[in-house]
Design an enzyme around this catalytic site. Sequence first.
Site, short mmCIF file in Angstrom:
data_model
loop_
_atom_site.label_atom_id
_atom_site.label_comp_id
_atom_site.label_asym_id
_atom_site.label_seq_id
_atom_site.Cartn_x
_atom_site.Cartn_y
_atom_site.Cartn_z
CB SER A 89 20.88 -23.47 -8.86
OG SER A 89 20.56 -24.69 -8.19
CB SER A 91 17.26 -26.55 -7.45
OG SER A 91 18.41 -27.05 -6.78
CE LYS A 146 18.47 -30.95 -7.83
NZ LYS A 146 18.00 -29.60 -8.21
CB SER A 255 14.08 -28.62 -8.36
OG SER A 255 14.96 -29.68 -8.09
#
Length: 307
Positions: A89, A91, A146, A255
């Site tokens: 993705s 994010s 992350k 996100s």
Amino acid sequence: MANFYSVLLTIVTLVAGALWWYDARYKKPVRLQRIQAEEQRLQQQLDEEARARIAPQGRLAEFAQSVFPVLFVILILRSFIFEPFRIPSASMMPTMLAGDFILVQKFSYSLRDPIFRTELMKTGTPQRGDIAVFKYPGNPQLDYIKRIIGTPGDRIIYRNKTLYLEPACVEQSSECPQMQVIERDVTAQDEVYFSRSTPLVRYQEQLGNVTHEILIDPTIAPRTPYFYQQEGTAPDEWIVPEGHYFFMGDNRDNSEDSRYWGFVPEHYLVGRATFIWMSFEMDRSRNSWLPQWVPTGVRWHRLGTVE
């Protein structure tokens, strides 16, 4: 599904090893006796081809013997050293793009068994600013990636799209750190990133010793009502519990991270992202006769270490 391949690889390796061991322990002595008996009868030493013809090894055992060493090396590398992941993705833009293939250093924080993920040895401490892969607390079968924003004891505020951080007070320290605004500066837009048709503003952020870039969508209002509410704190404030970490994506308005679902337990950490080894462009038109997962090109300039 996140642990499926680790479990499958472990099982296949163990089965191949067991077949090889059984053949070597019980079948091979019988074959050697047959060969020795034939050599004594002929009064000469047979070559390998003749031995294989007289006492052939079973195909399954031969296959297990050939693949087990390879599977064993892959299992050790994947379980304890490096594991490949694909970024699915946007994010983590602009640091990581969808289509990036990364290597995650599994021994950055601890060594864990590949099936039950029991900690075998502590090898390091997660640092603020690390980009890490972890098991999503809402569904541990999913892997997320992350950036670590808060470590145990940190107080974090994300207000009006500005990040504030009060590092944990160390017991031996004579003076505790004060709340600080995480500095950020607008960077030159050599490459413009979009959320649908909206151009995103690109900032350079200083998080401790780590300098990295983030993206902000100026058209999206703060989503404070949707934030994870920790008891005893303001709606946009969190205090990281002991043994937990607070994560955020670099693409701040696109996100799903700790702001919305809370903290990540330390035993959910998989490893630290260290290297982009391949990056594919996935800009295929919907009218293309090729499947959407077929790459349209390679982003060679993105290969290298992760910051």
